[in-house]
Design a protein around this motif. Structure first.
Motif, short mmCIF file in Angstrom:
data_model
loop_
_atom_site.label_atom_id
_atom_site.label_comp_id
_atom_site.label_asym_id
_atom_site.label_seq_id
_atom_site.Cartn_x
_atom_site.Cartn_y
_atom_site.Cartn_z
N THR A 110 -58.60 51.02 1.80
CA THR A 110 -58.91 51.13 0.23
C THR A 110 -59.75 49.92 -0.19
O THR A 110 -60.75 50.23 -0.97
CB THR A 110 -57.62 51.44 -0.33
N ALA A 111 -59.26 48.77 0.35
CA ALA A 111 -60.22 47.65 -0.14
C ALA A 111 -61.62 47.73 0.54
O ALA A 111 -62.50 47.01 -0.38
CB ALA A 111 -59.47 46.43 0.74
N ILE A 112 -61.85 48.39 1.51
CA ILE A 112 -63.26 48.47 1.89
C ILE A 112 -63.88 49.22 1.16
O ILE A 112 -65.00 49.10 0.76
CB ILE A 112 -63.28 48.98 3.50
N ILE A 113 -63.57 50.39 0.68
CA ILE A 113 -63.78 51.25 -0.26
C ILE A 113 -64.35 50.51 -1.55
O ILE A 113 -65.48 51.02 -2.17
CB ILE A 113 -63.13 52.48 -0.56
N VAL A 114 -63.41 49.89 -2.18
CA VAL A 114 -63.48 49.16 -3.27
C VAL A 114 -64.69 48.13 -3.01
O VAL A 114 -65.58 47.91 -3.95
CB VAL A 114 -62.48 48.11 -3.83
N GLY A 115 -65.03 47.50 -1.85
CA GLY A 115 -66.06 46.60 -1.64
C GLY A 115 -67.14 47.31 -1.70
O GLY A 115 -68.09 46.69 -2.21
N LEU A 116 -67.29 48.61 -1.17
CA LEU A 116 -68.57 49.22 -1.34
C LEU A 116 -68.84 49.63 -2.73
O LEU A 116 -69.92 49.68 -2.97
CB LEU A 116 -68.32 50.50 -0.17
N LEU A 117 -67.90 50.13 -3.23
CA LEU A 117 -68.07 50.36 -4.62
C LEU A 117 -68.80 49.28 -5.57
O LEU A 117 -69.51 49.31 -6.37
CB LEU A 117 -66.73 51.11 -5.54
N ILE A 118 -68.15 48.02 -5.43
CA ILE A 118 -68.54 46.79 -5.92
C ILE A 118 -70.13 46.55 -5.77
O ILE A 118 -71.05 46.48 -6.53
CB ILE A 118 -67.89 45.46 -5.55
N CYS A 119 -70.50 46.80 -4.20
CA CYS A 119 -72.16 46.63 -3.83
C CYS A 119 -72.68 47.80 -4.42
O CYS A 119 -73.89 47.54 -4.90
CB CYS A 119 -72.20 46.62 -2.49
N LYS A 120 -72.27 49.01 -4.39
CA LYS A 120 -73.15 49.96 -5.22
C LYS A 120 -73.27 49.80 -6.79
O LYS A 120 -74.61 49.87 -7.22
CB LYS A 120 -72.29 51.31 -5.03
N THR A 121 -72.17 49.32 -7.51
CA THR A 121 -72.48 49.04 -8.74
C THR A 121 -73.56 47.91 -8.93
O THR A 121 -74.29 48.04 -10.19
CB THR A 121 -71.05 48.44 -9.44
N ALA A 122 -73.28 46.82 -8.08
CA ALA A 122 -74.44 45.65 -8.26
C ALA A 122 -75.80 46.16 -7.94
O ALA A 122 -76.86 45.79 -8.74
CB ALA A 122 -74.30 44.71 -7.24
N TRP A 123 -75.87 47.26 -7.09
CA TRP A 123 -77.38 47.68 -6.94
C TRP A 123 -77.88 48.53 -7.84
O TRP A 123 -79.08 48.47 -8.27
CB TRP A 123 -77.13 48.56 -5.61
N ASP A 124 -77.08 49.36 -8.72
CA ASP A 124 -77.37 50.13 -9.66
C ASP A 124 -77.71 49.25 -10.87
O ASP A 124 -78.70 49.43 -11.56
CB ASP A 124 -76.04 50.98 -10.33
N ILE A 125 -77.00 48.14 -11.21
CA ILE A 125 -77.29 47.28 -12.32
C ILE A 125 -78.83 46.55 -11.94
O ILE A 125 -79.59 46.49 -12.70
CB ILE A 125 -76.29 46.10 -12.41
N PHE A 126 -78.89 46.26 -10.72
CA PHE A 126 -80.09 45.36 -10.37
C PHE A 126 -81.31 46.48 -10.41
O PHE A 126 -82.40 45.96 -10.76
CB PHE A 126 -79.81 44.88 -8.84
N SER A 127 -81.16 47.42 -10.07
CA SER A 127 -82.02 48.60 -9.87
C SER A 127 -82.69 48.85 -11.33
O SER A 127 -83.85 49.15 -11.70
CB SER A 127 -81.80 49.89 -9.34
N HIS A 128 -81.59 49.05 -12.20
CA HIS A 128 -82.07 49.28 -13.74
C HIS A 128 -82.71 48.16 -14.38
O HIS A 128 -83.68 48.18 -15.07
CB HIS A 128 -80.84 49.76 -14.49
N ALA A 129 -82.26 46.95 -14.03
CA ALA A 129 -82.78 45.78 -14.79
C ALA A 129 -84.00 45.52 -14.16
O ALA A 129 -85.17 45.08 -14.92
CB ALA A 129 -81.88 44.40 -14.39
N SER A 130 -84.27 45.73 -12.76
CA SER A 130 -85.85 45.35 -12.15
C SER A 130 -86.73 46.52 -12.61
O SER A 130 -87.86 45.96 -13.05
CB SER A 130 -85.50 45.27 -10.57
#
Length: 289
Positions: A185-205
């Motif tokens: 579950t911790a691995i899944i949470v880590g992947l979700l954090i990375c995905k959220t970071a990517w989504d924010i980066f994509s929108h901002a860039s």
């Protein structure tokens, strides 16, 4: 109109402040109980909330900087400040997400781990409920002031609620003689954090590089074409200054019109776009046809 937008930015600070307070309380509780109960999933969720504190602080700082009026160095104002802050936050979130993944994988490979204390699961459920109410408040506020930043924060709130539910399921499931389910579950949470970071980066860039929604361009093109006196559109472009849309358009009008008549049509286009569609500024160039 501009004064109202500045007031909306100030009102939007409430949502960011409430998110910060909620995330601080939840991250402290999750990290403390996570270490006491030895739950990798709850510790990962707690680290997730620490990145949310940073992201919410970025939104708050951005909202405040965006309220600064134009000056000699920023003739168009400081509207993009919140977008820049969001991009900075995405880098920090991604770094934390990678660290969560490394720790979770190391915990799983280590093996021989006992199931965490069940209290960690109850903390996950409590956190999910708390974040749901924060989400409802921020979503309502975002719709009221038409703020993309606050709406993005509300989406982050509801995703955190789902992460906490997933954390609780993983912890409760690990009680059924499946201790490996907690680090998974911790691995899944880590992947979700990375995905959220990517989504924010994509929108901002996308916004910082002057990207604009193609669907809105098509919509605005149809709207302007239907304005009396407009015979066609030669070119139309859009860009964002924070939550503000700026449209540049070249319209075609009858070549027999005098300067005043052509100017009146351009003014009408500006009023329609700004009043009916909330566009912050419209630059209209007229060409004869």
């Amino acid at each position: 109109m501009e004064e109202q937008k500045y007031n909306d930015l100030k009102l939007g600070e409430r949502g960011a402040i409430i998110s910060i307070i909620a995330y601080i309380c939840l991250s402290i509780m999750k990290l403390a109980i996570g270490y006491i109960s030895d739950s990798a999933a709850l510790k990962a969720d707690g680290l997730n909330n620490t990145t949310d504190i940073i992201a919410s602080l970025a939104v708050l700082i951005g909202l405040r900087l965006a309220q600064r009026p134009p000056d000699k160095d920023h003739g168009y104002g400081h509207w993009k400040s919140e977008t820049i802050a969001s991009m900075v936050a995405s880098f920090i979130m991604f770094a934390v997400g990678v660290q969560v993944l490394i720790d979770a994988v190391a915990s799983m490979l280590k093996g021989g781990k006992e199931s965490p204390d069940i209290i960690a699961g109850y903390v996950g459920v409590l956190s999910a409920i708390a974040m749901y109410f924060v989400y409802r408040y921020n979503k309502k506020l975002a719709m009221k002031i038409n703020s993309k930043a606050v709406m993005a924060a509300s989406k982050d709130n509801i995703s955190d609620a789902w992460v906490s539910i997933g954390t609780a399921i993983g912890i409760f499931g690990s009680q059924l003689n499946m201790p490996w389910l907690d680090p998974l579950t911790a691995i899944i949470v880590g992947l979700l954090i990375c995905k959220t970071a990517w989504d924010i980066f994509s929108h901002a860039s996308h916004e910082l590089s002057d990207g604009f929604d193609e669907n809105k361009i098509h919509l605005y093109k149809d709207v302007i074409t239907n304005v009396d006196g407009v015979k066609g559109i030669k070119e139309i472009k859009g860009r964002n200054y924070g939550n503000n849309e700026v449209i540049d358009v070249v319209i075609l009008v009858n070549s027999t019109l005098d300067i005043k008549e052509a100017h009146d049509i351009a003014t009408h286009v500006e009023k329609v776009m700004m009043k009916d569609h909330g566009v912050y500024d419209v630059h209209v160039h007229v060409e004869p046809n």
